[in-house]
Design a protein around this motif. Structure first.
Motif, PDB file in Angstrom:
ATOM      1  N   GLY A   1     112.659 106.738  36.862  1.00 57.91           N
ATOM      2  CA  GLY A   1     111.300 107.258  36.901  1.00 57.91           C
ATOM      3  C   GLY A   1     110.868 107.711  38.285  1.00 57.91           C
ATOM      4  O   GLY A   1     109.810 107.316  38.782  1.00 57.91           O
ATOM      5  N   VAL A   2     111.694 108.564  38.928  1.00 64.24           N
ATOM      6  CA  VAL A   2     111.403 109.034  40.283  1.00 64.24           C
ATOM      7  C   VAL A   2     111.025 110.512  40.256  1.00 64.24           C
ATOM      8  O   VAL A   2     111.258 111.221  39.275  1.00 64.24           O
ATOM      9  N   ASP A   3     110.435 110.977  41.357  1.00 61.63           N
ATOM     10  CA  ASP A   3     110.088 112.398  41.473  1.00 61.63           C
ATOM     11  C   ASP A   3     111.329 113.248  41.725  1.00 61.63           C
ATOM     12  O   ASP A   3     111.448 114.358  41.204  1.00 61.63           O
ATOM     13  N   PHE A   4     112.218 112.742  42.550  1.00 61.75           N
ATOM     14  CA  PHE A   4     113.507 113.388  42.779  1.00 61.75           C
ATOM     15  C   PHE A   4     114.433 112.368  43.419  1.00 61.75           C
ATOM     16  O   PHE A   4     114.017 111.258  43.770  1.00 61.75           O
ATOM     17  N   ALA A   5     115.694 112.742  43.561  1.00 63.85           N
ATOM     18  CA  ALA A   5     116.676 111.854  44.183  1.00 63.85           C
ATOM     19  C   ALA A   5     117.479 112.637  45.204  1.00 63.85           C
ATOM     20  O   ALA A   5     117.540 113.871  45.165  1.00 63.85           O
ATOM     21  N   VAL A   6     118.089 111.900  46.127  1.00 65.02           N
ATOM     22  CA  VAL A   6     118.923 112.516  47.154  1.00 65.02           C
ATOM     23  C   VAL A   6     120.174 111.664  47.324  1.00 65.02           C
ATOM     24  O   VAL A   6     120.115 110.432  47.261  1.00 65.02           O
ATOM     25  N   ALA A   7     121.315 112.321  47.500  1.00 59.95           N
ATOM     26  CA  ALA A   7     122.590 111.627  47.696  1.00 59.95           C
ATOM     27  C   ALA A   7     123.213 112.098  49.004  1.00 59.95           C
ATOM     28  O   ALA A   7     123.283 113.298  49.271  1.00 59.95           O
ATOM     29  N   PHE A   8     123.650 111.130  49.817  1.00 59.34           N
ATOM     30  CA  PHE A   8     124.178 111.435  51.145  1.00 59.34           C
ATOM     31  C   PHE A   8     125.699 111.387  51.170  1.00 59.34           C
ATOM     32  O   PHE A   8     126.338 110.795  50.298  1.00 59.34           O
ATOM     33  N   ASP A   9     126.256 111.982  52.210  1.00 60.69           N
ATOM     34  CA  ASP A   9     127.686 111.864  52.460  1.00 60.69           C
ATOM     35  C   ASP A   9     127.928 110.680  53.391  1.00 60.69           C
ATOM     36  O   ASP A   9     127.023 109.878  53.646  1.00 60.69           O
ATOM     37  N   GLY A  10     129.153 110.562  53.915  1.00 55.89           N
ATOM     38  CA  GLY A  10     129.530 109.375  54.663  1.00 55.89           C
ATOM     39  C   GLY A  10     128.877 109.199  56.012  1.00 55.89           C
ATOM     40  O   GLY A  10     128.847 108.083  56.542  1.00 55.89           O
ATOM     41  N   ASP A  11     128.345 110.279  56.615  1.00 53.24           N
ATOM     42  CA  ASP A  11     127.704 110.119  57.928  1.00 53.24           C
ATOM     43  C   ASP A  11     126.262 110.610  57.951  1.00 53.24           C
ATOM     44  O   ASP A  11     125.655 110.712  59.014  1.00 53.24           O
ATOM     45  N   GLY A  12     125.707 110.913  56.778  1.00 51.52           N
ATOM     46  CA  GLY A  12     124.280 111.176  56.674  1.00 51.52           C
ATOM     47  C   GLY A  12     123.809 112.546  57.100  1.00 51.52           C
ATOM     48  O   GLY A  12     122.602 112.761  57.223  1.00 51.52           O
ATOM     49  N   ASP A  13     124.725 113.499  57.300  1.00 52.42           N
ATOM     50  CA  ASP A  13     124.246 114.822  57.712  1.00 52.42           C
ATOM     51  C   ASP A  13     124.112 115.788  56.540  1.00 52.42           C
ATOM     52  O   ASP A  13     123.614 116.898  56.708  1.00 52.42           O
ATOM     53  N   ARG A  14     124.544 115.372  55.355  1.00 54.92           N
ATOM     54  CA  ARG A  14     124.397 116.207  54.166  1.00 54.92           C
ATOM     55  C   ARG A  14     123.567 115.486  53.116  1.00 54.92           C
ATOM     56  O   ARG A  14     123.687 114.275  52.936  1.00 54.92           O
TER      57      ARG A  14
ATOM     58  N   VAL B   1     111.086 108.069  45.288  1.00 61.25           N
ATOM     59  CA  VAL B   1     112.358 108.752  45.531  1.00 61.25           C
ATOM     60  C   VAL B   1     113.512 107.781  45.331  1.00 61.25           C
ATOM     61  O   VAL B   1     113.429 106.609  45.723  1.00 61.25           O
ATOM     62  N   ALA B   2     114.590 108.262  44.728  1.00 61.42           N
ATOM     63  CA  ALA B   2     115.841 107.504  44.673  1.00 61.42           C
ATOM     64  C   ALA B   2     116.791 108.079  45.713  1.00 61.42           C
ATOM     65  O   ALA B   2     116.827 109.291  45.928  1.00 61.42           O
ATOM     66  N   ALA B   3     117.546 107.205  46.375  1.00 56.73           N
ATOM     67  CA  ALA B   3     118.521 107.659  47.370  1.00 56.73           C
ATOM     68  C   ALA B   3     119.844 106.943  47.151  1.00 56.73           C
ATOM     69  O   ALA B   3     119.888 105.711  47.112  1.00 56.73           O
TER      70      ALA B   3
END
Length: 447
Positions: A232-245, A174-176
């Protein structure tokens, strides 16, 4: 009565002439009066003003008889869960979430860890307007530092109780994109314990958010998407400034809008439970209603804002809720937005379904979408909404004005946190999208 709260919490712009310390102190006094003693858990995001604002608000709470347990840097959903799990009277989070770095803000939670209701917001606003005498020295309560790692185990143990973690151990890469903020303090530790390989983007802490703006949107994630393609990841996730999104991307770097990832998760939960209420704001796609009802669920609309989604879920006993901005709420875990638990839940859904995120996304109807944010004073934004409402006739008006045409829909609403008019248009064809866009912008007075 002065309006303090917006869509999500109180927001303050820290530019010369935009704020004053007396007002901040009075806000702290109002929050202290609201809690009326007890112990409150406090935390903050990484913004350059967060530590100072935390000390101001925490100090005022202490001087007014509220014992403050200060976690320091922490994602909002971790603090929210621990407020409930550890039996605090409430919580205070210093954050402006997705807003630019010159902003900061305050989120206030009740003893259940959920942001206070709209009625409770008005109660705090009424307390803000009341004069209150200073307390004597023997009324002051301490400010106690609390280690994040000490309390984080409670959160992790809860996730392990909810989901079959063995099914996802070691299965994903996973990419974050952490937006240089506080989610980077928690997710890597949880993923490491699961044997999940993590590729970190914008993982170092900085209150100026040098990697990208803290709001994860299609346009702000363009550079992240290019990087994801190469990782080469399965999926990625991007967060906002306080981690709730959490805004997800496929392994090919395609951004999945929050209401689409929300539908993917909701569909899986509906299949597991056999039905239930799904709650989402009026800003979500028309695809949501069709997909939820196709799987035996019942869709409930709310105003924009996770506060409204959370409290509606609690009132009706809903299965889950989500927003187009990447906020997902799973009451079985906690009825608040939580980008970290949502990332773990997504891995559970992908593992159980045996499909990639790209495959799930490709199965949803594709629509053409246009989102815009027009900077304008709030009074002009309200006037624009009223003008459109008068012209269209039949519309959903619980938050701005939303009109559905079958093959298309639009929503125009004033932001609750900035002097911005937000516009969303969605259509089944590019031609229809452009037709609606021109019609709307002419009436707003923008070319």
């Amino acid at each position: 009565m002065e309006k303090l709260f917006g869509t999500n919490g109180i927001r303050i712009e820290f530019l010369e002439g935009k704020y004053d310390l007396t007002r901040l102190t009075r806000i702290g006094e109002a929050i202290a009066s609201f809690f009326a003693g007890g112990e409150v858990l406090m935390g903050r995001d990484v913004r350059s003003t967060s530590q100072a604002l935390s000390r101001i608000i925490g100090g005022v709470l202490s001087m007014h008889g509220v014992e403050v347990h200060d976690m320091g840097l922490v994602p909002t959903p971790i603090l929210q869960y621990l407020v409930k799990a550890e039996g605090y009277a409430g919580g205070v989070m210093i954050t402006a979430s997705h807003n630019p770095p010159q902003y900061n803000g305050i989120k206030v939670m009740g003893s259940n860890g959920v942001e206070v209701s709209r009625d409770e917001e008005r109660r705090i606003e009424s307390l803000y307007g009341e004069a209150r005498p200073a307390k004597s020295f023997d009324h002051v309560k301490p400010i106690i530092s609390v280690e994040l790692d000490y309390l984080l185990k409670r959160y992790e143990e809860h996730l392990y109780d909810l989901l079959p973690m063995n099914a996802i151990k070691g299965r994903f890469t996973v990419a974050a994109d952490f937006a240089n903020s506080v989610a980077s303090l928690v997710l890597p530790k949880i993923l490491d314990g699961l044997g999940i390989r993590l590729k970190s983007i914008n993982g170092h802490l900085s209150g100026l958010f040098p990697g990208r703006t803290p709001e994860p949107r299609q346009d702000t994630l363009a550079e992240t998407a290019r990087a994801v393609k190469e990782l080469g990841v399965d999926f990625a996730v991007a967060f906002d400034g306080d981690g709730d999104r959490s805004m997800f991307m496929t392994g090919e770097g395609e951004v999945v809008p929050g209401d689409r990832s929300g539908v993917i998760l909701a569909n899986a939960l509906l299949e597991e439970s056999g039905g239930g209420y799904v709650v989402t704001p009026v800003s979500s796609s028309s695809v949501v209603k069709a997909e939820v009802e196709r799987r035996g669920g019942k869709l409930v609309w709310t105003r924009v804002g996770s506060v409204d989604v959370s409290h509606t879920l609690m009132e009706i006993g809903g299965l889950c809720g989500f927003e187009d901005n990447g906020g997902f709420i799973w009451p079985r875990h906690h009825p608040v937005r939580d980008g970290i638990s949502t990332t773990i839940l997504m891995m559970h859904v992908l593992s159980k379904g045996g499909k990639s995120l790209s495959q799930y996304y490709s199965e949803l109807p594709r629509m053409y979408i246009h989102r815009d944010r027009l900077e304008m004073p709030r009074d002009k934004a309200l006037a624009a909404v009223d003008a459109i409402r008068r012209e269209v006739g039949d519309a959903v008006t619980m938050d701005g004005v939303r009109v559905d045409y079958g093959d298309s829909w639009f929503l125009v609403r004033p932001s609750g946190t900035e002097d911005v008019l937000r516009i969303t248009i969605e259509a089944s064809s590019k031609e229809r999208l452009e037709e609606l866009r021109k019609w709307l912008y002419q009436r707003i007075g923008v070319q």
